[in-house]
Motif scaffolding. Structure first.
Motif: not given
Length: 298
Positions: A28-34
């Motif tokens: 899946s895509a990486d949905y993290s922001v930081g």
């Protein structure tokens, strides 16, 4: 004719080798922001709300964002709520003025995601289950998900992405599991978070968890959501081990400890040194327990 040739090949050489599930399911895509948007959830009695924030800021520096009284659950409730940003990580503080609706209070951390629906789908595909379906809050959307072994977290999305400074050091989310579910947790979390394993020590010193002379397994991971330390034990832990949610890395251990004591923070496990880490366990006003350490943590 082609079907006949295929059947003959299967009869002579066996069935076509199965493609591993991981190879058939694209990541899946990486949905993290930081990691600056990862906040440990701290529930304190409303009477201790201000004292906790004052002591936390006095110990680590930083400042609280503006707060207020809100409904942050999908069922009727009211809580004081405030985010506190420090150089060693942030906390979301809740002091409910009504009873806390189930299952809120069981989640350990909130992670900001780029796309709520995409992140939920990715988490479920990686082995997590929803504890609470996605619901709206005053500034976005939230859900609670549970990972193998029982660890619960919040995923949240804001209509307007907040702008928090990057921390001087990234805190570690400390997850205690038994060997029954540790590997399943690692598989699920690495798939969802695109996490990398920094270390997997199968004979970490038991002094780190209050069990001198009794080695245990410690796994450290990193991702766009920050650091995770998985402590794999037999579950027979003495207090307060397992009650701490987060480990905070500080530049000056002695100065931090002195500030904490001056701010009415209790030392519940005296300072100790093991390997590359000098650490202590602290309890803040309102009951929040944290590990504080100096050292690389790698």
């Amino acid at each position: 004719m082609k079907r006949t040739i295929l059947l003959l090949a299967v009869a002579l050489f066996g069935a076509t080798p199965a493609v591993p599930v991981a190879a058939r399911q694209p990541a899946s895509a990486d949905y993290s922001v930081g990691p600056q948007y990862d906040t440990t959830h701290v529930y304190v009695p409303v009477a201790d709300f201000d004292r906790f924030i004052q002591s936390f800021v006095a110990t680590f520096g930083g400042k609280p964002n503006p707060g207020g009284i809100f409904q942050v659950t999908p069922t009727p409730s009211r809580t004081r709520s405030q985010v506190v940003i420090t150089p060693v990580g942030s906390v979301s503080v809740f002091g409910f003025v009504t009873p806390i609706p189930y299952p809120f209070g069981e989640e350990r951390v909130g992670y900001l995601v780029k796309d709520m629906d995409g992140a939920v789908a990715a988490a479920r595909a990686a082995g997590a289950v929803r504890v609470v379906d996605t619901f709206p809050d005053p500034i976005g959307r939230d859900t609670l998900v549970q990972w193998p072994g029982g660890s619960v977290m919040q995923l949240y999305w804001h209509t307007k992405t907040p702008d928090y400074p990057a921390p001087a050091s990234v805190p570690e989310s400390r997850v205690y599991l038994t060997a029954d579910t540790a590997d399943a947790y690692v598989r699920s979390w690495t798939r969802f978070a695109h996490a990398s394993i920094l270390s997997d020590d199968r004979a970490a010193p038991g002094e780190e968890i209050g069990q001198p002379g009794k080695p245990y397994r410690r796994i450290r991971l990193t991702s766009g959501y920050g650091r995770t330390t998985l402590l794999v034990t037999d579950g027979a832990l003495t207090w307060p081990y397992g009650r701490e949610l987060t480990g905070y890395e500080v530049a000056d251990f002695d100065a931090t400890l002195a500030r904490a004591v001056a701010a009415d923070v209790k030392v519940i496990v005296p300072p100790y040194t093991v390997g590359d880490r000098r650490a202590v366990m602290l309890q803040f006003p309102g009951g929040y327990i944290a590990e504080v350490h100096a050292g690389s943590g790698k």
